[in-house]
Design an enzyme around this catalytic site. Structure first.
Site, mmCIF file in Angstrom:
data_model
loop_
_atom_site.group_PDB
_atom_site.id
_atom_site.type_symbol
_atom_site.label_atom_id
_atom_site.label_comp_id
_atom_site.label_asym_id
_atom_site.label_seq_id
_atom_site.Cartn_x
_atom_site.Cartn_y
_atom_site.Cartn_z
ATOM 1 N N ARG A 4 -3.345 -10.181 4.333
ATOM 2 C CA ARG A 4 -4.035 -10.144 2.784
ATOM 3 C C ARG A 4 -2.775 -9.464 2.190
ATOM 4 O O ARG A 4 -2.618 -8.406 2.262
ATOM 5 C CB ARG A 4 -5.232 -9.423 2.827
ATOM 6 C CG ARG A 4 -5.851 -9.310 1.569
ATOM 7 C CD ARG A 4 -7.153 -8.474 1.417
ATOM 8 N NE ARG A 4 -7.649 -8.322 0.206
ATOM 9 C CZ ARG A 4 -7.312 -7.491 -0.774
ATOM 10 N NH1 ARG A 4 -6.244 -6.676 -0.754
ATOM 11 N NH2 ARG A 4 -7.779 -7.622 -2.111
ATOM 12 N N LYS A 42 0.785 -1.145 0.104
ATOM 13 C CA LYS A 42 0.020 -0.023 -0.015
ATOM 14 C C LYS A 42 0.771 1.146 0.026
ATOM 15 O O LYS A 42 1.936 1.203 0.301
ATOM 16 C CB LYS A 42 -1.051 -0.108 1.376
ATOM 17 C CG LYS A 42 -2.008 -0.987 0.998
ATOM 18 C CD LYS A 42 -3.217 -0.892 1.814
ATOM 19 C CE LYS A 42 -4.472 -1.703 1.306
ATOM 20 N NZ LYS A 42 -5.473 -1.879 2.023
HETATM 21 N N1 PMM Z 1 -7.331 -3.825 0.662
HETATM 22 C C1 PMM Z 1 -7.757 -3.690 -0.531
HETATM 23 C C2 PMM Z 1 -8.951 -4.625 -0.930
HETATM 24 N N2 PMM Z 1 -9.540 -5.283 -0.178
HETATM 25 N N3 PMM Z 1 -9.940 -6.170 2.109
HETATM 26 C C3 PMM Z 1 -9.867 -6.190 3.308
HETATM 27 N N4 PMM Z 1 -10.529 -7.088 4.151
HETATM 28 N N5 PMM Z 1 -8.769 -5.383 3.554
HETATM 29 C C4 PMM Z 1 -7.971 -4.532 2.859
HETATM 30 O O1 PMM Z 1 -7.107 -3.854 3.617
HETATM 31 C C5 PMM Z 1 -8.291 -4.391 1.673
HETATM 32 C C6 PMM Z 1 -9.161 -5.234 1.132
HETATM 33 C C7 PMM Z 1 -7.388 -2.938 -1.520
HETATM 34 O O2 PMM Z 1 -5.901 -3.442 -2.130
HETATM 35 P P1 PMM Z 1 -5.693 -4.372 -3.397
HETATM 36 O O3 PMM Z 1 -6.276 -3.126 -4.360
HETATM 37 O O4 PMM Z 1 -4.345 -4.452 -3.551
HETATM 38 O O5 PMM Z 1 -6.646 -5.638 -3.390
#
Ligand code: PMM
Length: 265
Positions: A239, A204
């Site tokens: 994640r 991030k």
């Molecule tokens: N961050 C993203 C997408 N989904 N879900 C949860 N539970 N927590 C997060 O911090 C989160 C998420 C954004 O990241 P990406 O675009 O790399 O998937």
């Protein structure tokens, strides 16, 4: 938890896995790297992103969920829509990862409660096109705890079992870089909400800022460092985009904690 973004525009891997066959192959690769869960999403939540239609989201995620579940994976679906959650459940998903914590769709909590799915409720204040303007807190730790407690209570009131509910501070969602670090430094307060925690820090922007603006795909080492510390603090899941190094870090922490005779501290 390994990330499978079936999107053209996610911030770190947008477009890499939009094609169904590539997304499935990527999910299988993440499993081979040691992922316990693969998280399949069809809607980017990158700051400024616009919504995709229900039909588009279903078309992106369902074949991927179906194939990965058929291959034996524990699949979560990253969606704010009850209809997508239920269709993904039919296709074999067993967890709903809802970045809106039930605020994005008034039908979500009841849908999950009726289905017996696991539910991850993330702290969220608004859709991606407006969320950067919502990063205003009196006290970010107290405010995020209070708002997540509200989502926990709503989920339990809807009938989701406490044992099926995981909370997530939502790093980068209506949060500045400084607020992300403050939350990470105060995870104990979030743990006091009484539910397991998941953290999504992978690649991030706040890590990019720490690393003099390095691009997303060059932020994995810093993410692993964070995973190691989070595993020591006993979070339920992280994640992440690149899985193997995280699984290795967690194995080291778990082994060392066993040597010390206690659980993971
Ligand atoms: N961050 C993203 C997408 N989904 N879900 C949860 N539970 N927590 C997060 O911090 C989160 C998420 C954004 O990241 P990406 O675009 O790399 O998937």
């Amino acid at each position: 938890m390994g990330i499978v973004n079936v999107t053209p525009d996610s911030f770190s891997d947008g477009g890499d896995f939009l094609a169904t066959d590539r997304a499935i192959a990527h999910g299988l690769d993440l499993l081979a790297q040691g992922a316990d869960i693969v998280d399949v999403g069809g809607e980017s939540t990158r700051p400024g992103a616009a919504r995709v239609s229900l039909a588009e989201e279903l078309g992106r995620v369902l074949p991927v969920v179906d194939a990965l579940a058929a291959a034996g994976a524990t699949v979560s679906v990253d969606t704010m829509r009850a209809e997508v959650a239920l269709a993904a459940s039919e296709a074999g998903a067993v967890i709903v990862n809802d970045v809106s914590g039930g605020l994005g769709d008034p039908d979500m909590l009841a849908a999950v409660a009726g289905s017996g799915l696991g539910y991850i409720a993330m702290h969220w204040r608004g859709q991606s096109d407006v969320m950067q303007d919502l990063a205003v807190y009196d006290d970010v730790v107290a405010d995020v705890c209070a708002e997540l407690a509200g989502r926990r209570d709503a989920a339990l009131a809807a009938g989701i079992a406490a044992g099926d509910l995981v909370l997530d501070p939502g790093l980068g969602f209506a949060k500045t870089t400084a607020q992300n670090w403050t939350l990470l430094a105060n995870l104990d307060a979030l743990a006091d909400l009484g539910q397991p925690l998941m953290v999504g820090a992978s690649r991030k922007r706040f890590l990019g800022e720490l690393l003099a603006g390095r691009p997303p795909k060059e932020r994995d080492d810093a993410t692993v460092a964070l995973t190691t510390l989070l595993a020591q603090r006993g979070v339920w899941a992280v994640r992440t985009h690149a899985v193997r190094a995280h699984a290795d870090a967690i194995a080291v922490v778990t082994r060392l904690a066993g040597e010390a005779g206690g659980g993971v501290q």
